[in-house]
Motif scaffolding. Structure first.
Motif, PDB file in Angstrom:
ATOM      1  N   ILE A 105       0.878  -1.173   0.000  1.00  0.00           N
ATOM      2  CA  ILE A 105       0.000   0.000   0.000  1.00  0.00           C
ATOM      3  C   ILE A 105       0.909   1.215   0.000  1.00  0.00           C
ATOM      4  N   GLN A 114      -6.048   3.112  -2.944  1.00  0.00           N
ATOM      5  CA  GLN A 114      -7.405   3.148  -3.497  1.00  0.00           C
ATOM      6  C   GLN A 114      -8.405   2.940  -2.356  1.00  0.00           C
ATOM      7  N   GLY A 115      -9.516   3.647  -2.448  1.00  0.00           N
ATOM      8  CA  GLY A 115     -10.569   3.466  -1.431  1.00  0.00           C
ATOM      9  C   GLY A 115     -10.225   4.089  -0.102  1.00  0.00           C
ATOM     10  N   ALA A 116      -9.309   5.067  -0.114  1.00  0.00           N
ATOM     11  CA  ALA A 116      -8.867   5.676   1.149  1.00  0.00           C
ATOM     12  C   ALA A 116     -10.032   6.304   1.918  1.00  0.00           C
ATOM     13  N   LEU A 117     -11.038   6.801   1.198  1.00  0.00           N
ATOM     14  CA  LEU A 117     -12.141   7.500   1.861  1.00  0.00           C
ATOM     15  C   LEU A 117     -12.965   6.587   2.769  1.00  0.00           C
ATOM     16  N   GLY A 118     -12.859   5.290   2.566  1.00  0.00           N
ATOM     17  CA  GLY A 118     -13.605   4.371   3.435  1.00  0.00           C
ATOM     18  C   GLY A 118     -12.724   3.747   4.495  1.00  0.00           C
ATOM     19  N   ALA A 119     -11.473   4.204   4.586  1.00  0.00           N
ATOM     20  CA  ALA A 119     -10.519   3.544   5.496  1.00  0.00           C
ATOM     21  C   ALA A 119     -10.277   4.355   6.769  1.00  0.00           C
ATOM     22  N   GLY A 126     -16.711   4.668   1.072  1.00  0.00           N
ATOM     23  CA  GLY A 126     -15.942   5.883   0.827  1.00  0.00           C
ATOM     24  C   GLY A 126     -16.516   6.718  -0.301  1.00  0.00           C
ATOM     25  N   ALA A 140     -12.420  -0.491  -7.371  1.00  0.00           N
ATOM     26  CA  ALA A 140     -11.649   0.759  -7.488  1.00  0.00           C
ATOM     27  C   ALA A 140     -11.812   1.623  -6.253  1.00  0.00           C
ATOM     28  N   THR A 141     -12.970   1.563  -5.627  1.00  0.00           N
ATOM     29  CA  THR A 141     -13.198   2.381  -4.424  1.00  0.00           C
ATOM     30  C   THR A 141     -13.894   1.538  -3.357  1.00  0.00           C
ATOM     31  N   SER A 142     -13.914   2.078  -2.156  1.00  0.00           N
ATOM     32  CA  SER A 142     -14.650   1.412  -1.082  1.00  0.00           C
ATOM     33  C   SER A 142     -16.102   1.906  -1.141  1.00  0.00           C
ATOM     34  N   PRO A 169     -11.101  -1.821  -0.847  1.00  0.00           N
ATOM     35  CA  PRO A 169     -10.608  -2.290  -2.134  1.00  0.00           C
ATOM     36  C   PRO A 169      -9.110  -2.567  -2.028  1.00  0.00           C
ATOM     37  N   TYR A 170      -8.561  -3.258  -3.001  1.00  0.00           N
ATOM     38  CA  TYR A 170      -7.115  -3.379  -3.115  1.00  0.00           C
ATOM     39  C   TYR A 170      -6.517  -4.377  -2.112  1.00  0.00           C
ATOM     40  N   TYR A 171      -6.846  -4.215  -0.820  1.00  0.00           N
ATOM     41  CA  TYR A 171      -6.298  -5.140   0.177  1.00  0.00           C
ATOM     42  C   TYR A 171      -7.406  -5.793   0.988  1.00  0.00           C
TER      43      TYR A 171
END
Lengths: 428, 307
Positions: A182, A243-248, B160, B155-157, B138-140
């Protein structure tokens, strides 16, 4: 019969002496979200130095438990003697329930006591006070400096070095992604982590501009802040963040992945050093911080400098009106913020001190000492990271999330922060 | 005369008995007043003031007009509507189907299936939130690990993205609470009078026909209870949203619980938080009354209703 009488007398004497001992034992009550294991060490050191005082600590998760507990206790007048605080909005919400500590602090540490506190902390201590109110309602215990931590073992393996330009940052993120790591973990579902990165960016374009904007001296729609907001969006679009940082979330997800060596970089702060003091088993990266080093965000635009250190108070404590009636409460607060209690917290690498003249001691490697020394050298010149008004911080959080999601343009998003700022300043 | 005095004596005894009976209601009444009625009135009072507790100023309905003029309020209303419309029927449908198959088509493993499907209901919301954040990543993420085998790359959560965040949370809520609907229907099925079922079978009803035309109508009290509880549960939604998205991104998944929490505890605006609480109370009361008026108040399981 005589034996029975003797036994009864002995029991009575024992009971009376126990009651007398209890009567002599004074108690201080403390609430906070501060790491329980570290606080217990601080309390043990305090109780050793003050054997007649017993400290009763209640730990809460910060949100929602701690802030709801404070609200309920304040409404019913049952706050404990000492409460953990963040500068600005949280302190201001409870100002009416807190004692001004100026006189006690001057008596404890001398008339120039405030000068022993790092400038950024001192500024934050007064943040949000009504005009003309120069009282201090919070004494800082620990400071922090925000930075980008990176896994130097992964970087070494991929022949990367700490980026000095934005192109190098992008190249590092790409190399990390291509190799299954990541790149930079951003817990963008958490407002605080987004604020931190935005502060790094904004202070790169114009040091201190966020402070001016929240004070109403510069509009939030100023070109430098718009540029910073565009650069913020760029971190998502350019593949710097995952990717998808906004949900993390940064904690626990991001921190765990970072500690396990699955993440290349993460925007955190000096508090990350404490990972090495957590109970085993620790990963090879976290052990003595062997896998980690830090840098400041490189210039995101040609001609910009790298982000300056941004930071301030990590945690501070306030003496409540109830605590004002208990002389031992101030004694504990003083030792916790600049005394034996603070030293224990520093030895646990919890964060940096707020008062000058302290450094971590004990079982600490040269690498950690060097990291700590670099942070301490940067702390005096750190820019402010805190907000005086929770409504402004909330508006900025929403603006950052909206821009990152692509649902609002940077200028329009910053205009909403401006509206929130004007409203907050009008109320004040 | 003797008869008259006897009647008077009976009346006196009856009145005395009635007053004694009121004493039995007293503890429950006191608890209601102290823990429900007084807090409601206190909150209603707070909703008419602005400022902090020390410097509160009477503001009439200003908090209500501010709240109703806030676009976030209408986002919350939309989210709550979606939450209710999707979670309640889907949970009832899946829960009912599960209950039917478990009760009528499993024997030795009945307890196992009941426990497994009920497990999410008793699992800590914190754990559920952590796991589902990981599933959605996503991704992981966990879902991505499986999806990549069929060539799908997230591509996205879902949590998110402002467009999908509320739906992603609704799925988690359905997953968590379907077991409760199942349990309610299991209780309903267990209480079905066997003579009615036998009569239906003799008349030739079986399978789908028996389920839809006999069992479903007889489970109406359980369905009504689930509907009522579902509406109340929808309005009380808080932990899943608070822990997974915090109402974001950019307030896209805000619900009444998180909105009230932010106004009252994060922003320190107790007045508008109280106004919102009163609005939610009025909505809950109105919806409950409408349900009782339309569907009736018969919420006991079929065949067990008192005459």
């Amino acid at each position: 019969m005589r034996k029975l009488l003797f036994l009864a007398t002995m029991i009575l004497v024992a009971a009376l002496s126990a009651a007398s001992a209890n009567a002599e034992q004074k108690e201080v009550t403390v609430w906070s979200w501060f790491v329980q294991s570290t606080m217990e060490k601080s309390i043990a050191a305090f109780e050793k130095a003050h054997p007649d005082v017993k400290v009763k600590y209640t730990y809460y998760n910060y949100s929602p438990e701690y802030i709801t507990a404070l609200k309920a206790a304040a409404a019913s007048g049952s706050l404990p003697d000492v409460i953990g605080l963040q500068p600005g909005s949280l302190t201001q919400q409870y100002r009416e329930n807190l004692e001004a500590v100026n006189d006690r602090a001057a008596k404890q540490w001398g008339d120039n006591w405030a000068e022993k506190i790092f400038p950024v902390n001192r500024k934050q201590m007064l943040m949000g006070n009504p005009k003309g109110d120069e009282n201090y309602y919070i004494i800082p215990q620990e400071s922090q400096v925000l930075c980008i931590w990176y896994n130097r073992k992964i970087f070494e393996k991929l022949n990367l070095s700490a980026p000095k330009t934005y192109d190098e940052l992008k190249a590092a993120a790409k190399a990390l992604t291509d190799n299954g790591y990541i790149p930079m973990f951003q817990g963008a579902a958490d407002g605080w982590q987004n604020e931190n990165v935005f502060l790094m960016l904004a202070n790169q374009f114009s040091p201190g501009i966020v402070d001016k904007a929240q004070a109403g001296e510069t509009p939030w729609t100023a070109p430098e802040l718009v540029a910073a907001m565009k650069a913020w969006k760029g971190l998502f679009d350019d593949g710097i963040f995952q990717q998808g940082a906004l949900g993390a979330h940064a904690y626990p997800t991001g921190a765990q992945l970072f500690a396990q060596g699955k993440v290349g970089m993460m925007a955190l702060g000096s508090w990350w050093m404490q990972e090495s003091k957590f109970p085993p088993p620790l990963s090879e990266f976290v052990q003595n911080m062997d896998g980690f080093d830090f840098f400041y965000l490189p210039p995101v635009k040609d001609g910009n400098p790298a982000s300056p250190p941004v930071g301030g108070i990590d945690i501070g404590y306030g003496l409540t009106k109830n605590g004002g009636k208990n002389p031992e409460a101030w004694t504990f607060l003083a030792e916790l913020t600049s005394g034996v209690g603070l030293q224990e917290a520093l030895n646990d690498l919890n964060d940096l001190p707020a008062f000058e003249g302290y450094s971590p001691k004990g079982d600490i490697t040269d690498h950690v000492k060097e990291l700590s020394a670099r942070f301490m050298a940067d702390l005096p010149k750190a820019e402010n990271q805190r907000f005086a008004s929770p409504a402004v911080a909330e508006a900025l959080d929403n603006a950052l999330a909206g821009v990152a999601a692509g649902s609002i343009e940077p200028e329009a998003a910053l205009a909403t922060v401006q509206v929130a700022t004007e409203k907050a300043l009008a109320v004040k | 005369m003797r008869a008259g005095s006897a009647i008077a004596a009976v009346k006196r005894r009856s009145a005395s008995r009635a007053s004694r009976l009121y004493l039995f209601v007293l503890p429950a009444t006191l608890l209601f007043v102290v823990f429900i009625a007084y807090p409601i009135l206190w909150v209603a009072g707070q909703s008419l003031y602005v400022g902090t507790s020390a410097g509160a100023v009477f503001a009439g309905l200003a908090n209500y007009t501010t709240v109703l003029g806030d676009p976030t309020f209408w986002t919350v209303v939309r989210n709550m509507f979606l939450w209710g419309v999707f979670t309640i029927p889907v949970q009832m449908l899946i829960g009912g189907v599960l209950a039917y198959f478990i009760e009528r088509h499993t024997h030795a493993l009945r307890g196992f299936f009941r426990t497994m499907f009920f497990l999410p209901v008793v699992t800590s919301v914190s754990v559920i939130s952590l796991v589902w954040v990981q599933i959605y990543a996503p991704y992981y993420g966990i879902a991505q690990e499986y999806l990549k085998h069929v060539g799908i790359v997230m591509a996205t959560s879902p949590i998110g993205d402002p467009k999908s965040a509320i739906y992603a949370l609704i799925i988690v809520n359905i997953w968590q609470w379907t077991g409760f609907s199942m349990l309610m229907y299991i209780a309903g099925i267990a209480n079905l009078p066997t003579e009615v079922l036998d009569a239906a079978r003799i008349d030739g009803a079986k399978g789908w026909r028996l389920a839809v035309h006999v069992i479903v109508p007889m489970l109406a009290p359980a369905t009504k209870s689930l509907l009522l509880l579902g509406v109340i549960g929808t309005l009380q939604t808080f932990p899943i949203v608070h822990l997974m998205t915090g109402g974001g991104p950019n307030r896209a998944s805000e619900v009444f619980g998180t909105f009230i929490f932010k106004q009252s505890f994060v922003l320190g605006d107790t007045g508008s938080g109280a106004a919102l609480s009163v609005i939610v109370l009025v909505i809950a009361l109105a919806l409950s009354l409408i349900q009782i008026a339309v569907l009736g108040a018969r919420l006991t399981p079929a065949g067990r209703q008192r005459p």
